[in-house]
Every structure is written in structure tokens, then in C-alpha cells.
Write an enzyme that holds these catalytic residues in place. Structure first.
Site, PDB file in Angstrom:
ATOM      1  N   GLU A   1      -2.389  -9.111   3.130  1.00  0.00           N
ATOM      2  CA  GLU A   1      -2.621  -9.590   4.510  1.00  0.00           C
ATOM      3  C   GLU A   1      -4.111  -9.536   4.852  1.00  0.00           C
ATOM      4  OE1 GLU A   1      -1.851  -6.587   3.744  1.00  0.00           O
ATOM      5  OE2 GLU A   1      -2.679  -5.176   5.183  1.00  0.00           O
TER       6      GLU A   1
ATOM      7  N   HIS B   1      -3.928  -5.184  -0.241  1.00  0.00           N
ATOM      8  CA  HIS B   1      -3.602  -5.787   1.060  1.00  0.00           C
ATOM      9  C   HIS B   1      -3.606  -7.303   1.010  1.00  0.00           C
ATOM     10  CE1 HIS B   1      -3.611  -2.026   3.343  1.00  0.00           C
ATOM     11  NE2 HIS B   1      -4.471  -1.637   2.401  1.00  0.00           N
TER      12      HIS B   1
ATOM     13  N   CYS C   1       0.825  -1.207   0.000  1.00  0.00           N
ATOM     14  CA  CYS C   1       0.000   0.000   0.000  1.00  0.00           C
ATOM     15  C   CYS C   1       0.867   1.269   0.000  1.00  0.00           C
ATOM     16  CB  CYS C   1      -0.976  -0.043   1.181  1.00  0.00           C
ATOM     17  SG  CYS C   1      -2.311   1.169   1.010  1.00  0.00           S
TER      18      CYS C   1
END
Lengths: 190, 1326
Positions: free
Chosen positions: A163, A161, A69
Site C-alpha cells: 500500500e 508495504h 507486515c
């Protein structure tokens, strides 16, 4: 930064040291890390010159790098590209992204209002002199840059993202890619 | 694109939708013949549900796909099996790291009992490879287990039953996934079941998206789902995976997956706006998700996961009132017959909208009276049944706590809390001093209807509505856009909400609103949707902006691209009026179409009219005049028409008085019902009293709702007419003749179009009567009239000025787009205009050409799904109350074939053997046990049967039906109504029920079919294998088939050529040699020879062009033998086989002429398409014989050379001309053929296949286009592979004759043997 990022790195064998964004190049060097990771922000990438310089220093020394990001925007700047504010930010957990490496679509979790300004096709020359670079991922909705990969130095980043939390787990494998990059660069010691 | 589907009621079988459409049963035989004809590149089986998947597996296993080089796309057979085979699937789930319920597969009862000890009771029983969870359920005791496993082994095509630990009460979820060739996988929708595990998802209230999962839990399901779709190997397309989560500890179990587009996919598509089936089809032909545009945004790709900024609730619609004996407990077997869906900004809004969408008394929450006893209500809600959610609401209202309700029902506490919230809002509304804007807004936010608020406040619905409008409170309309507003939507797919800004775009066009038909139910299914969709298309073409309102997710009308605008809204007066208001804000609203959406839409007409909304077409008053007995009687009187004697009663006493006056039996029915609700035939006053007892609770009879009492016409033929009327001109859509006699609801009876037994006289009378009624009522648009003909008298049973459920059938059978035309008439067009512009064919449905194909509609009945509490199959007696849930159509050139096709499509084939009980039988004889029926007797000609001016109807009904039934040796449909539905007939019904479930013999055969790969051949026996009828976009739908009349028009050669091109060149000998009869287990008598012949005819139909009965083998039995031969010939005439009579007649002069009359004249019982002859007295001696044949369009085969050693002497003798006798005959035949015949000649030669033709001085090069009968293949030495070598350029006109080699396969193998030989011949000639 998000705990799940740390968790995924740790699960892959990294000893993770979290440092503040104000760290100097010398302090960073003193830690002697095998690799560098830039987290997700927030912030305006155009206003973060110090972190861009810090990253450029690490890249010159050949330190493997992964950014998520905000980290993607800073890698973009470090490689010499500009950034800009999107008319409509990308938000939500259903953003389709094209992964040029695998030739498939990943459904990603996104939350960004800025983006890297680089052409999505072909291989580019890093304006900052880091050799060849390519846009590795882009949005299927509006062709915005969603990931960068340096071809001559060990560095890559994504705008979304992997994650997740919240969001799909389609891109978790990027943490594995980072691990392999570090191992291939530094040997199996990592 | 070639579509195969026998369902006429669906839009998809309109010829406009595919390049070629086959309305044919989905069986291997039919599919193979279509594959042969169309030569497709691939078969796509993943969109047609389990029926299509099973058919694909069967095609693959029978090697048919491989044989024709056709690819299976969408899913590989291995993938289908991995998904559907429970054991394989479980292993795969475990490999992926997910969990499954513990289970065992049982193949017999003892095994099942042993496993049950391990798993503990209760446990789940699931037969493998059945659709809709058929036969699955819970066993609580060993007794229940034995019963269920027994049934399950029976209904599973692989005789396997899975036993599984019970996960009842767990939370249930579904994910709809899609995958493309590049392995891109996305989740389209998550669906949560409101009812916990234990209720089939089709019977559950379901919610999208899943509302009670955290992101972590949801992502885990997503990860598992994606992993499974990859492991199963669903190459492309949609797939549905069901999960259960233990509410106690979060353990996730994968229940099952469907590697295909399913019912849930349809719901998910409507819920998200993502067209799963459409995208799946594109993926199957190789597109990737990222290459397909999102249909709604038109700019973003389809490779994304839809986001919902609204909540969708689907509720099932049940029909237990139609099956009073059925157990209403919901289990893992699906029992619902339809569903309604609603969209709201929150759960309460969507839930309340969906409940009122069901249009069923008591389906919505209410606050009337005292709620009742808490404990009782809790006990009731513990058992999942239709309407449990209302019981839960009442329990909470009565003071039950959320915890107590959770304990009783295991419904997630969040949902229970939402119902508590609704009750709280109800209290606020009830107790408020006045209905302020805020309170009304709150009530509307939670989905309360004006009617509910009225009930709470003790006011009238329209008062509340006026008050609400006075407050300025109206709904706005939001859009279903797949992306929660992230990108602009190009498709106006709206739902109402009491939110702030409307998303309806203004438009200045002329608009028409079409009201849909709401949730599918018995009596009102997709047939009505078909009409609505057609109206939308036709009005759109005519320049109107079309606006659809409907709440049924299973329909085409609720596809977002069917109409210009779609409102997914309940069909209640309130919701429709609000749409009318929203659409009146811009443009010009021309009016509302109410006559196409069944009783649902029709029922709104008066309210809409009262509110000043223009109703298009027949006015509400006119609609009333058809319903209201007195008014309707006047109309009939004016038209000089008769109705059965009738009267009305509002209670038992008045009804009995009427019934006694007109005489029993009487037909009773409440007014204003569709699908024959509460309609029965009553035979006595006692039974009438019983009837009143039973319907009392339904509150369908009373003041203002009289009971109609009609004299029941015994032994009548019922006729259904769909027609259009524009105010001056009547256009008959179709006249259908019911196959059952009057007394069976028209929706349950099969019917034939055109009528097969009505003469022109009757048809004219029916037409005139229809016109009189249309005028009398004042119809503008569609009219359906039901007539009965009893003892030659035409009675009017009822008239409905609306679309009927037969509209799609008529449209398909005759190519008359009734609904389209009706919608145009409603907006002002005339019949004449529509004929002029080509929308309607010139000839209407009362003027069907004699050579038109015959279409048969057959009802699909759901009895198998319903059981009593004791586990018995429910009563399957048909009555005037409709029970069917769907229909199929069979179309072919004649009635028997069309009927057979309809049966195959509906029930998987006709039973074989001697189970005949005639369908029509005098009533007093009906109770006799069914004795062994006579074997097939002579089949009669159609020519003798009707379609002739002034034919006597009564005689012809009987003959025709008997012909059908005898010819096929069947007893298929449930019994006719008999005295009531009462215990005195119990034994009869039990027999009926058992038959209905399935004949065990047949079933065993079916299972073998699945296992041994030879099912196709076995199952094919006795079932029609006629030619698939194809509807082409570029051809008129009125297909031209061979004339049903026996008079032959085309020359034999032409017909032979056509038959060759269709079925190849195998000529099947019918040689009932005594030793063959022995091998076949038949007696060496005339009867044996007849049975033999009939079976060969049956077996050869559809696979060979021609059969060749050897006359000597019949002649040997004298006159009985000739009678047998006549029967065989008659049977063959009923097929499209050509018949070559092999008698080798030879003589001179008038004797030979007489032989010609015997074999060729139109009225000879021995007439055949061609016969063999000898001409050793010179071809001139045969001149009369040949001339007679030619004149009658028939053919002659002249013996030229056989391989018999003793014949050689004559055949090779040298004539004065210098050529051999054989060559001389050949020359004569060639000379005879050349001047008059184009293409194939009608006079042919018999040339043995093992004859050395050169030795006989015959040059085969000259024989091109001369039919050559070539015996000697198979047993006599020649091989099919020799044909080309022997006949060279003339091979194309050889009838490759084989008999013994084929016939020795015996009665069970002969069909397969013919098929194989025919295939080989074709291959050798290719």
C-alpha cells in the site's frame, strides 16, 4: 493501520469492516466475513499469541487471508514458523524484493524490525499442519523472508508495504491477487 | 569488445579499454567495413549518445545489420523510433494515461502558421532527431516562427518540426530509469531543474534528488516513467524521461524521453554512485539487475533505487565571452559547454560549492557594494541567462520579496527561500561582533567559502582561514554510497561537509594528490582529464595511493573507480588545502600533481606551495619563468633561440608604442590565460584601441597583468611539440604540424602527426630548441612548445610547462603514454628508467618511421549553437582565441585519407563539387570571391613531398596542402583570420557563416539518405573509404602501414594476395569508351577520359583490390590521352588500389624491353602494378618485359586465351610439343612462376571467362596460385556464379574482371555498383 490499505481494498470491491485486535473467534464468526486481513502492526509477533490462535481458527475454516507486515509475521507463526528480531531492521522505500511467483524484482517500501524464520528455498510443510507453504518473497539485500504463501489453503502475506505511501507502487497488484483469491474461494459474490 | 569513436581526447579510445579500438568516423560506410572485418555478434548503440543511435538507425535501414547477421542490442530500432519520434511518443504517453503538451507536426511553413493559430503564441518549435535540442526554441511571433521552422526543417534529418503549446515556467523534472530483460525496472535518480521549463536541462541548474515534490507526486512520476519505458520497449539499459508540472494545478506533462544513456545519466551516476552506463552495458548482454552487484557495497544487488543522504547541485558553465555577438538568453537549445557538480549535506551548501566550482569571476553569490535597483534586477532575472541565480540573489538582497522573484522567474518558491536564507546568514556573518565558532559553523553549513566570509568581513581570505583553523573548524568527509549508510561502502568517493565524523579511512600508504581540470570550458576540456586519469593509473601501478580532486561530472577522473580515492570538491585553494589536510592525517603525502589539470590546477600551485604543500614536478617558480616574458626571453637567449619580436604593455599607450616599434600585424594576448582568451591579431593602432575597448570589462590587462604584444608571423607554419624532460634527458612525445598557418589558436587548428612537410633538418632543430627550453625552464614532467617556421627561420611562440590538450592525441597517434610517463618523472623516475621498463617506446616522437600511419586532429566547433539576437549565426572566423569544444582524429596510411577521415568525423563528410578555395593563399588574394576552381589536378606522390633529409620546407607545404585540397575538391574550414573581426569583412563572414551551418545541397542528400535507405552509397562518394585503423591491445600502437614511399618492396603476387584478402577479387575495368563517356555526361576527349578514370578510381577505392585501365581508350587521344592516363594512374597510386595496365603489348627483343621500362620502371609516369602482354611470338620474346616487372616487384598477365571467335584459330593451333598454343603459354607461365614465387605468383594469365578451357587443352587444376585475369563477366556473358564452375580449384587466384556492367551505372551509381559487384563476387567465391 494505514488508510491507503483500506482504500485499496475498498477500490477492489471489498466491504471493509475494521475490528480491534482483541476480537474473539466467536465475534469474528458472527460477522460472517468472506475473508480476513491482518494489518501492519506494530508489535512483537512473539507476544501476540491470541491473534495467532484467532488466525489459526480462521485458516482451519478455510477463510481466505491476506496479511501485511505484522500480518505476515502472524501468518508465519500461525503456520508454525518462528519469528526473530533482525540485527538491522529494514527501513525505507527502496528495498529490493524478489517475487518468486513472477520472477521479477519489486522495489518496496519497508519498515520492519522482526522477520519470519523460514528457509527461503523450496516448498515447506507447515509445522502447524496447514499443508504446503512457500516463502513467496525474499529480500535481495539479505535474503530475509518478505512474503509467505500457503499452497493448500487460501492464505498469503507480505512483510513489506504494497500500500506504500510513502513508497513505490510496484506491489499494488497484491490487492488484486487477494481479490481473485477470495472470488475463487467464495464465488463472485465478493 | 570493439569500440568505434573518432575522439582521441577520451580515455575510452585508449587501446587498453577495448579488445579492439577504431578511431574512425561513425558513418555507415566505416561501420560496415569494421563489421566485415571484426564480425561482431552485436552492436550496442545506446551508450554513445544521439550520434550512436542515429548511426545504428542508419545501419539498420541500409540493411547492413541484417546483411551481416549483426544484432542490435540495448534497444530495438522500433523502440528508438517510438522514443524519438515525437508523434509516436505522444500517442504512447496518452495511452499510458499520462498527459502531453498539445502539439502538431509541421512539414512546411504554411502548415506551421496554421497550427500556430490553433496553439497560440508563444509556442515551442522542435525539429525531430537533432541532438542537444539543436534548432529548438520559442517563437513569440509569426516572423520568429517562420525563421525557426525554416531552420528546423533544414536541420531535421526527416524534415519534420514539432510545434507545441508553451509550458514555459512550469517545474521541470527528470527521472533516470533502468530496465532489464526480465522487465525489472528501477528509478536510479530523480533530478529537479532549478530553472523552470524553457531552459534546456543542460543549461539549467539541476538538483538531485528532486526536493520540492511530495511522495505522492514523486510516485506518480515514477509510475508514469515505468509505464512509458515499458511501452516504448526499451529492452534493457538506461533511459531518461523529462516531466513538466504546472505549479498552479499540478498537471503533469511528459516532455520527452531518451531511450539511451544521456548527459543526465552521467550526472545521475555521479550523483548517486550508481554507474548507469556500466550497468546498462551488462544489461544489454543479458544480465538482470538482480544478478549484478552494486559496485559500491559489493554485497547488495543493483536492483534497487539509490538513496541520497546529501544534495547534489549541477551548474552549467557557459562560454559566451568567446562569442561576443551571441545571444546569451537561455532557451531550449543547449548553449553551455561544460558543467560543475557539488555535493553537500543540504541544498545551500551544495549550491554554494557548485557555484564556486565554476571558477569564473562573479559566479558565486556576493555581498559587495550596493545591490542595485530592485525593479531593474527583477526585470533582469525574468530572462534566463548565464548567472541569473546571482541576479536573483542580488534582487533579494536589494529588497525584492520571494513572491516578486517567483513572479519574475517562476523558480520554485522553496529555492528562492533558500537563497533568502543564504542572504540572512551573510547578514549574520557581516554584522556579528566577532566570528565565533557558532557563526563560522553556520556559515560553513550553508556553503560559504573563506573567500566569501572574508569579503563580508573586509578581511583577507587566508586570515579567515587561519581564524577558522584556530577555532578548530574543518570539514569532515562523507561518502557517496548509494544507500545512505545502510550498507558499508567499499569505494572511497567523498565530499566535504562541516558535519561531525569523517568517513575517510586512515591509510599508511604513500599518497599522491592529482588535481583535475574542473568544469569543461573552451580551452580546457576532457583532454586534460585524460592526462589526470593516466597519471592516476600510472602512479597507482607504481605503488602510490592516488587521490583525485575534481568537480566535473562529465569526466572519467570523477568515476569512483579511477583513483584510489575520489574527492568530489571544488578546485579552489580552500577546498584543496582541506583535502590535503584530511589526507595528511595518515600515511605520507608525497605531493600534489598540478601540471596535468590545465590552468585550473596550475593556478593553485603557488598557493599550495605557500601553504607548505609539496608540488610534484616542475616547480611553481619554473612555471612562472615560462609565463613571465622577461624570464622567458632570457631562457631563449641562453638557448640561442628566436622569438618573434615582442614587448609588453599595461595600457593602450604602452601597447601602441610596442606595436609600432615591432610593426603590425601584431598578436596580442593577456598573460596567464588558457585557450587564447582575449588573443587577437591586430593590424593597426585603431584596431588596437578597439581591442582595449572590448576587453576593458574583463579586467584581464593592467599592472601585474601585462598585455603581451608579438610580431605576427605571416605565412608561417606552426608546430606544436609535446615533450618530457627529467632534468637530463628530453623525450619528444610528438611533433605536430598545424594545417592552418600560424594565427589560428592551436586548439582550433587541425594538425598532422607526424608532420608531413618537415625535413629531418627541421625536426632536429625543433628537438634541440625544445631541449634548450626544457633545460632553461627546469621542467620535470611535461612541456608543450609552440614553434613557427617562417621563411626557413624557427621561432619560439610560447612554452607551457604542463600537459597540453594535444597529449591524448599524441598518445594515441604514436602510442606514447605521455601523461603516464610525466607523472612517473614527477615522482622521480627518469626517461631512461621508463624506456627500460617499457612504458616509453625506444624511439621518441622526433624519430617516427617513414611508414608510420598519419594521424590528423581536427577541432569540433560549436558555432552552430550560437546565434545573435537577430537570429544570425555568429561569426565563424577562426582566430588566435580558441572556440572549439572538442576534437576528432583521423588515422590512415597517408595524409589525404587521414584528413578526409577527420573531416568526416567532425562534420559528417567533405563537401563535393567545385567549391575549392585553397586554404593557403597569399593574404592579398584572400578577399577575392571564390571562383570556380579547377577540377582535380594531378595528385602528387608522397615520395616527392618530403620526409627526406634536407627537404625544402616551404615548397613542400604548398605542394602537400594543395594536393590534399585539390585531390578532394573541398573547401571546408572557416576562413582564416583577416583584418580584425570587423564590419568591413562582413560579406566575407556571412558567406563563411552560411557554409558553416550547412550546405543545403548536401543536406538534402543527407535527408534522402535517411528516408530512402540509399544514403550510404550517396554519402560515400568523395569521402574517404580507406581502411579502418584498429588499435589492438596486443599489438604495438605504432601501426605498420604500406610504406608511403613509392618504391615497391613486395612481389606483385604477394601484394595481390593481400589485396584479395582485404577487398575480394573484383577487377574493375576503366574503359572510357566514347559511348560510355556520353552516358556519363562527359566529353569524348582526353579530359573526359581523365575525369572518368578519376571517378572510377575514387569509387573503387576500398571496395575492389585492383583497377584495370584500358590503355587504348586513352591512347586514342594521343599525347593528351596519355597525360590523362598518367593522372588516373597517379590518383590510383594515392589509394591502395593495385593498377593493372591493359595494353596487351607484344613484340620482340629491345622493343618489348622498352615496353617493360615504360610500364614498370620506378621513374616512369606510366608505371603500374602489372600490365598485360601477348606472347604469340613465344614467351621467350617477353622475357625482358617480365624480368623488368619482376625486378620492380610488378606483375605481368600474359594473354593465353580469349573468347573471341577469330582468336580461337591461333589459340588452339598445335605446337610441335603437341600442346595447343594457349596451353603452351600456360605451361611457360607456370614454369616461370614455380621456382621463384611463394604463394601467389607474379606472372599470370589472361583467360576469358567464356572460353572453353578444356577445348584449348588447359587443365585449370594446374593453375592454383597463378593469377588469372578473367574478362568476360557481366556484359560479355559470364556470371559471377560461374566462377567456381569455370576455374574450380584455381578460383582463388582469379581476377574477376568486369567493366561495362559496372560502368554503365553512371557517375552517381558506380560506387554502389562496384560495392554490389564486389559483394557478389565474394559471395560466389565463399
Amino acid at each position: 493501520m494505514k488508510t491507503s490499505t483500506l482504500r485499496y481494498l475498498a477500490q477492489r470491491g471489498f466491504d471493509v469492516i475494521v475490528v480491534p485486535q482483541s476480537i474473539s473467534a466467536d465475534e469474528l464468526r458472527a460477522i460472517g466475513a468472506d475473508a480476513l486481513f491482518y494489518s501492519n502492526g506494530p508489535g512483537d509477533p512473539a507476544a501476540s499469541d491470541a491473534q495467532v490462535e484467532l488466525l489459526q481458527g480462521a485458516l482451519r475454516e478455510g477463510t481466505p487471508f491476506f496479511g501485511i507486515c505484522f500480518g505476515n509475521q502472524l501468518l508465519g507463526r500461525a503456520l508454525g514458523f518462528g519469528t526473530y528480531k533482525l540485527p538491522f531492521g529494514h527501513r525505507g522505500i527502496n528495498q529490493p524484493v524478489w517475487d518468486k511467483t513472477t520472477g521479477t524484482v519489486e522495489i518496496t517500501s519497508q519498515n520492519h524490525g522482526f522477520a519470519v524464520d523460514a528457509p527461503v528455498d523450496g516448498v515447506l510443510d507447515s509445522p502447524a499442519g496447514f499443508g504446503r507453504v512457500e516463502v513467496s518473497h525474499f529480500s535481495l539485500n539479505d535474503n530475509v523472508v518478505e512474503g509467505l504463501r500457503a499452497l493448500d489453503i487460501p492464505a498469503f502475506s507480505v512483510q513489506y508495504h504494497p500500500e506504500a505511501a510513502a513508497g513505490p507502487h510496484d506491489s499494488k497488484h497484491l490487492f488484486d491477487r487477494f481479490r481473485e483469491l477470495v472470488i475463487s474461494r467464495n464465488g463472485a459474490s465478493a | 569488445m570493439i569500440l568505434v569513436n573518432p575522439n582521441p581526447a577520451t580515455i575510452m579510445t585508449d587501446p587498453d579499454f577495448a579488445d579492439a579500438t577504431y578511431i574512425e568516423p561513425i558513418t555507415s560506410e566505416v561501420l560496415e567495413s569494421i563489421i566485415v572485418k571484426e564480425r561482431p555478434d552485436a552492436v550496442l548503440p545506446t551508450l554513445g549518445g544521439q550520434t550512436a543511435l542515429n548511426a545504428a538507425i542508419a545501419l539498420d535501414e541500409a540493411g547492413i545489420l541484417a546483411k551481416h547477421g549483426v544484432e542490435l542490442i540495448g534497444a530495438k530500432v522500433e523502440a528508438i523510433q517510438r522514443g524519438e519520434d515525437r508523434q509516436m511518443f505522444k500517442e504512447l504517453v496518452i495511452e499510458s494515461g499520462a498527459d502531453v503538451a498539445r502539439s502538431h507536426i509541421a512539414h512546411h511553413l504554411d502548415e506551421a502558421l496554421a497550427f500556430a493559430d490553433d496553439l497560440g503564441y508563444p509556442l515551442v518549435v522542435r525539429p525531430s532527431f537533432t541532438m542537444g535540442g539543436l534548432g529548438s526554441g520559442f517563437a513569440h511571433t509569426p516572423e520568429e516562427l517562420l525563421r525557426m521552422v525554416g531552420d528546423g526543417l533544414h536541420s531535421s534529418p526527416t524534415s519534420e518540426v514539432l510545434l507545441e503549446e508553451s509550458i514555459t515556467g512550469w517545474k521541470e523534472y527528470e527521472l533516470e530509469l533502468m530496465r532489464d530483460t526480465a522487465d525489472n525496472t528501477v528509478v536510479i535518480c530523480s533530478i529537479e531543474n532549478f530553472d523552470p521549463v524553457g531552459v534546456h536541462t543542460g543549461d539549467s541548474i539541476t538538483v538531485a534528488p528532486a526536493l520540492t515534490l511530495t511522495d505522492r507526486e514523486y510516485q506518480k512520476l515514477r509510475d508514469i516513467g515505468i509505464d512509458i519505458i515499458r511501452r516504448v520497449g526499451v529492452d534493457t539499459g538506461g533511459c531518461n524521461i523529462q516531466f513538466a508540472i504546472d505549479p498552479a494545478d499540478g498537471r503533469i506533462i511528459v516532455i520527452e524521453m531518451n531511450p539511451r544513456v544521456s548527459r543526465s545519466s552521467a550526472l545521475a551516476s555521479k550523483a548517486t554512485g550508481f554507474p548507469i552506463a556500466k550497468i546498462a552495458a551488462k544489461l544489454a548482454i543479458g544480465y538482470r539487475l538482480d544478478e549484478i552487484k552494486n559496485d559500491i557495497t559489493k554485497v547488495t544487488p543493483a536492483s534497487f533505487e539509490p538513496t541520497l543522504d546529501y544534495v547534489v547541485v549541477k551548474v552549467p558553465r557557459f562560454a559566451f565571452e568567446k562569442f561576443p555577438a551571441a545571444d546569451t538568453t537561455l532557451t531550449t537549445t543547449m548553449k553551455s559547454v561544460g558543467e560543475a557538480m557539488a555535493i553537500g549535506r543540504n541544498f545551500t551548501q551544495a549550491l554554494q560549492k557548485s557555484l564556486r566550482s565554476l571558477e569564473k569571476r562573479g559566479s558565486s553569490f556576493h555581498w559587495e557594494g550596493r545591490p542595485g535597483d530592485v525593479d531593474e534586477l527583477l526585470a533582469l532575472s525574468a530572462i534566463p541567462t548565464d548567472g541569473r541565480i546571482v541576479t536573483v540573489q542580488q534582487a533579494l538582497r536589494a529588497g525584492a520579496t520571494a513572491e516578486q522573484v517567483f513572479e519574475a522567474t517562476k523558480i520554485d518558491p522553496w529555492y528562492i527561500d533558500q537563497i533568502v536564507l543564504i542572504n540572512e546568514v551573510a547578514d549574520t556573518v557581516k554584522n556579528a561582533d566577532e566570528l565565533s565558532f557558532e557563526i563560522m559553523q553556520e556559515a560553513k553549513d550553508h556553503g560559504f567559502s573563506d573567500a566569501q566570509i572574508a569579503q563580508l568581513r573586509g578581511r583577507l581570505e587566508h586570515d579567515i582561514r587561519d581564524h577558522r583553523h584556530y577555532l578548530g573548524l574543518r570539514p569532515v568527509y562523507k561518502t557517496v554510497d548509494t544507500c545512505a549508510g545502510e550498507f558499508p561502502a567499499q569505494t572511497p568517493y567523498h565530499y566535504s561537509s562541516y558535519d561531525f565524523e569523517t568517513e575517510v579511512a586512515p591509510s599508511d600508504r604513500r599518497k599522491v594528490i592529482i588535481l583535475g581540470s574542473g568544469p569543461n570550458r573552451i580551452g580546457q576540456g576532457v583532454e586534460f582529464d585524460y592526462s589526470c586519469v593516466h597519471a592516476s593509473f600510472a602512479l597507482s601501478d607504481a605503488g602510490f595511493e592516488t587521490i583525485m580532486i575534481n568537480c566535473n561530472p562529465e569526466t572519467v577522473s570523477t568515476d569512483y573507480d579511477t583513483s584510489d580515492r575520489l574527492y568530489f570538491e571544488p578546485l579552489t585553494l580552500e577546498d584543496v588545502l582541506e583535502v590535503v589536510h584530511a589526507e595528511s592525517a595518515s600515511g605520507e603525502l608525497v605531493g600534489v600533481v598540478v601540471q596535468l589539470g590545465g590552468q585550473t590546477a596550475l593556478g593553485l600551485a603557488k598557493g599550495l606551495e605557500a601553504a607548505g604543500v609539496p608540488i610534484l614536478g616542475t616547480t611553481p617558480d619554473a612555471i612562472d619563468s615560462a609565463e613571465e616574458r622577461g624570464l622567458f626571453s632570457k631562457i631563449l637567449e641562453q638557448g640561442g633561440l628566436l622569438a618573434p619580436r615582442n614587448g609588453t604593455g599595461t595600457d593602450y599607450a604602452s601597447a601602441v608604442a610596442v606595436a609600432e616599434e615591432i610593426g603590425y600585424p601584431v598578436l596580442v594576448r593577456p598573460s596567464y590565460v588558457l585557450g587564447g582568451r582575449g588573443m587577437e591579431i591586430v593590424y593597426s593602432s585603431e584596431l588596437l584601441a578597439d581591442y582595449f575597448d572590448r576587453v576593458r570589462d574583463q579586467a584581464i590587462i593592467g599592472p601585474g597583468q601585462p598585455l603581451l604584444v608579438d610580431r605576427f608571423l605571416d605565412d608561417a607554419v606552426e608546430i606544436d611539440v609535446d615533450a618530457l624532460y627529467d632534468g637530463t634527458e628530453l623525450y619528444v612525445g610528438g611533433i605536430m604540424e598545424h594545417i592552418e598557418e600560424a594565427g589560428i589558436h592551436s586548439g582550433d587548428s587541425s594538425c598532422t602527426l607526424p608532420p608531413v612537410s618537415l625535413g629531418k633538418g627541421e625536426i632536429d632543430r625543433v628537438r634541440e630548441a625544445t631541449l634548450a627550453i626544457a633545460e632553461g625552464i627546469g621542467v620535470r614532467g611535461l612541456l608543450n612548445v609552440q614553434f613557427a617556421i617562417a621563411a626557413g627561420v624557427l621561432y619560439v611562440l610560447e612554452a607551457n610547462p604542463r600537459a597540453s590538450r594535444t597529449v591524448p592525441f599524441v598518445s594515441k597517434a604514436l602510442g606514447i603514454p605521455l601523461a603516464k610517463a610525466a607523472s612517473r618523472i614527477m615522482v622521480g623516475a627518469t626517461v631512461r628508467d621508463l624506456v627500460a621498463e617499457g612504458l616509453l617506446p625506444e624511439l621518441d616522437g622526433s624519430d617516427v618511421p617513414l611508414d608510420s600511419p598519419i594521424s590528423v586532429k581536427e577541432a569540433v566547433l560549436p558555432f552552430k549553437r550560437f546565434r545573435t539576437k537577430e537570429g544570425q549565426v555568429v561569426d565563424s572566423v577562426l582566430s588566435p582565441e580558441m572556440r572549439s569544444t572538442g576534437e576528432v582524429m583521423g588515422i590512415d596510411r597517408d595524409f589525404p585519407r587521414a584528413f578526409a577521415k577527420s573531416q568526416t568525423a567532425a562534420y559528417g563528410g567533405l563537401p563535393l563539387g567545385r567549391g575549392l578555395r585553397e586554404r593557403r593563399r597569399p593574404r592579398q588574394a584572400r578577399y577575392r570571391p571564390a571562383g570556380p576552381a579547377p577540377p582535380a589536378t594531378r595528385l602528387r606522390d608522397h615520395r616527392d613531398l618530403g620526409n627526406r633529409d634536407g627537404a625544402d620546407p616551404q615548397r613542400h607545404h604548398d605542394q602537400d596542402r594543395r594536393q590534399v585540397l585539390r585531390g578532394r575538391r573541398i573547401r571546408r574550414r572557416p576562413d582564416q583570420p583577416r583584418r580584425g573581426r570587423h564590419r568591413d569583412q562582413h560579406s566575407v563572414r556571412v558567406v563563411g557563416s552560411c557554409r558553416r551551418v550547412r550546405d543545403p545541397c548536401r543536406d538534402r542528400r543527407r535527408r534522402q539518405g535517411a528516408v530512402h535507405h540509399d544514403g550510404a552509397a550517396r554519402r560515400g562518394r568523395g569521402v574517404d573509404r580507406g581502411h579502418p585503423h584498429r588499435l589492438r591491445r596486443d599489438e604495438p600502437t605504432r601501426l605498420c602501414a604500406r610504406a608511403r614511399s613509392e618504391a615497391v618492396t613486395a612481389a606483385f603476387g604477394t601484394r595481390l594476395e593481400a589485396a584479395f584478402s582485404r577487398y575480394g577479387q573484383l577487377c574493375v575495368g576503366i574503359d572510357p569508351h566514347p559511348y560510355l563517356l556520353g552516358e556519363w555526361g562527359l566529353p569524348a576527349t582526353a579530359a573526359g577520359a581523365r575525369d572518368f578514370g578519376l571517378r572510377v578510381v575514387e569509387a573503387a577505392t576500398g571496395h575492389a583490390p585492383i583497377v584495370k585501365p584500358q590503355v587504348a581508350f586513352y591512347e586514342r587521344y594521343g599525347s593528351a590521352g596519355f597525360a590523362a592516363l598518367e593522372d588516373v594512374l597517379a590518383a590510383a597510386r594515392e589509394t591502395d588500389l593495385l593498377v593493372l595496365g591493359d595494353a596487351k603489348r607484344g613484340d620482340i627483343g629491345t622493343t618489348m624491353d622498352s615496353y617493360g621500362d615504360a610500364w614498370f620502371s620506378d621513374d616512369s609516369p606510366l608505371r603500374v602494378d602489372a600490365a598485360t602482354a601477348v606472347a604469340y611470338q613465344g614467351l621467350g620474346a617477353d622475357a625482358g618485359f617480365i624480368a623488368t616487372a619482376r625486378a620492380a616487384g610488378r606483375g605481368v598477365f600474359v594473354l593465353a586465351a580469349t573468347s573471341n571467335r577469330e582468336a580461337r584459330l591461333t589459340q588452339t593451333a598445335i605446337l610441335q610439343t603437341g600442346s595447343t598454343v594457349a596451353a603452351g603459354i600456360v605451361e611457360g607461365v607456370l614454369a616461370d612462376n614455380s621456382p621463384s614465387d611463394q604463394g601467389m605468383g607474379s606472372v599470370g594469365l589472361v583467360l576469358g571467362a567464356t572460353v572453353d578451357l578444356a577445348d584449348h587443352g588447359i587443365d585449370v587444376g594446374t593453375l592454383r596460385s597463378t593469377p588469372i585475369l578473367a574478362p568476360g563477366f557481366g556484359a560479355q556473358g559470364a556470371q559471377f556464379s560461374d566462377i567456381r564452375r569455370l576455374f574450380g580449384a584455381a578460383s582463388g587466384s582469379v581476377l574477376v574482371s568486369a567493366s561495362r556492367s559496372i560502368l554503365s551505372a553512371g557517375p552517381s551509381g558506380v560506387a554502389e555498383s562496384i560495392r554490389r559487384a564486389s559483394g557478389e563476387v565474394t559471395a560466389c567465391l565463399a
